[in-house]
Enzyme design. Structure first.
Site, mmCIF file in Angstrom:
data_model
loop_
_atom_site.group_PDB
_atom_site.id
_atom_site.type_symbol
_atom_site.label_atom_id
_atom_site.label_comp_id
_atom_site.label_asym_id
_atom_site.label_seq_id
_atom_site.Cartn_x
_atom_site.Cartn_y
_atom_site.Cartn_z
ATOM 1 N N ARG A 60 -18.527 -4.188 9.114
ATOM 2 C CA ARG A 60 -17.117 -3.866 9.381
ATOM 3 C C ARG A 60 -17.013 -2.509 10.061
ATOM 4 O O ARG A 60 -17.591 -1.528 9.585
ATOM 5 C CB ARG A 60 -16.334 -3.855 8.057
ATOM 6 C CG ARG A 60 -15.429 -5.062 7.908
ATOM 7 C CD ARG A 60 -14.702 -5.036 6.609
ATOM 8 N NE ARG A 60 -13.700 -3.984 6.524
ATOM 9 C CZ ARG A 60 -12.729 -3.972 5.625
ATOM 10 N NH1 ARG A 60 -12.634 -4.957 4.752
ATOM 11 N NH2 ARG A 60 -11.862 -2.992 5.585
ATOM 12 N N ARG A 90 0.827 -1.216 0.000
ATOM 13 C CA ARG A 90 0.000 0.000 0.000
ATOM 14 C C ARG A 90 0.855 1.257 0.000
ATOM 15 O O ARG A 90 0.303 2.360 -0.013
ATOM 16 C CB ARG A 90 -0.890 0.012 1.239
ATOM 17 C CG ARG A 90 -2.272 -0.611 1.030
ATOM 18 C CD ARG A 90 -2.959 -0.642 2.383
ATOM 19 N NE ARG A 90 -4.385 -0.530 2.320
ATOM 20 C CZ ARG A 90 -5.235 -1.545 2.460
ATOM 21 N NH1 ARG A 90 -4.793 -2.765 2.616
ATOM 22 N NH2 ARG A 90 -6.544 -1.331 2.451
#
Ligand code: AMP
Length: 193
Positions: A134, A89
């Site tokens: 989530r 990332r």
């Protein structure tokens, strides 16, 4: 099978497409987000650290993620290839992955970039919040994750371009199905050994 790096913004479908790709090609799957969520569930020290970052929509420090990735990679069955989902990332993570694979004489493989309009991503993530609950799929955290993606992760696409690994797949909302997208990805992956 070669390694595959699946790359894209939060909600772009990395996890969903990874599962389909794993089913078709029988490779390993490393989702760093899943690894961290499992640590949170198990209540480990790493899990406690991870939760602070995840709930704030921030990335964990590179050094920590690089160690986690190497340990997870070495625990996978050898020779089948791996799909990296959510890693790298940042540019330091990409450099570390390159070095880690080179040390093991393994190829980096290809990068599959999923490009989806941000409005579509937001709608998908808000929907996922309802379906999967989530904790980081709330509007405030989603917006932070988009900003982190734009600033820290998106520039990596150029890095992959320079490595000759970048393959871009653009989602056309209202014009495509998930199967269309997958078939485009399979057309690339079928050419790999
Ligand atoms: P994901 O499930 O891939 O969307 O990841 C959820 C969260 O886990 C991210 O928002 C980050 O906080 C953390 N995370 C996952 N992968 C990484 C990574 N490669 N580097 C840093 N943080 C990560």
């Amino acid at each position: 099978m070669k390694n595959v790096i699946i790359f894209g913004a939060p909600g772009s479908g990395k996890g969903t497409y990874s599962e389909e790709i794993v089913n078709r090609y029988g490779m390993g799957h490393i989702s760093t987000g899943d690894v961290l969520r499992a640590q949170i569930k198990a209540g480990t020290e790493l899990g406690k650290t991870a939760k602070n970052y995840i709930d704030n929509g921030q990335l964990l420090p590179d050094s920590l993620m690089i160690d986690i990735l190497a340990d997870t990679y070495d625990s996978m069955p050898a020779g089948k290839g791996v799909i990296f989902d959510g890693f790298p990332r940042t540019i330091p993570q990409a450099e570390a992955l390159k070095e880690m694979l080179a040390k093991r004489n393994h190829d980096m493989g290809v990068m599959v970039e999923l490009v989806v309009d941000e409005k579509v991503l937001l709608a998908r993530l808000l929907n996922r919040a309802i379906e999967q609950g989530r904790a980081d799929d709330n509007e405030e955290t989603i917006k932070k994750r988009f900003a982190v993606y734009r600033e820290q992760t998106a520039p990596l696409a150029e890095w992959f371009e320079k490595e000759g690994m970048r393959h871009t797949f653009v989602w056309k909302e209202g014009e495509m199905t998930k199967e269309d997208m997958l078939n485009n990805i399979y057309a690339l992956l079928d050419t790999l050994k």
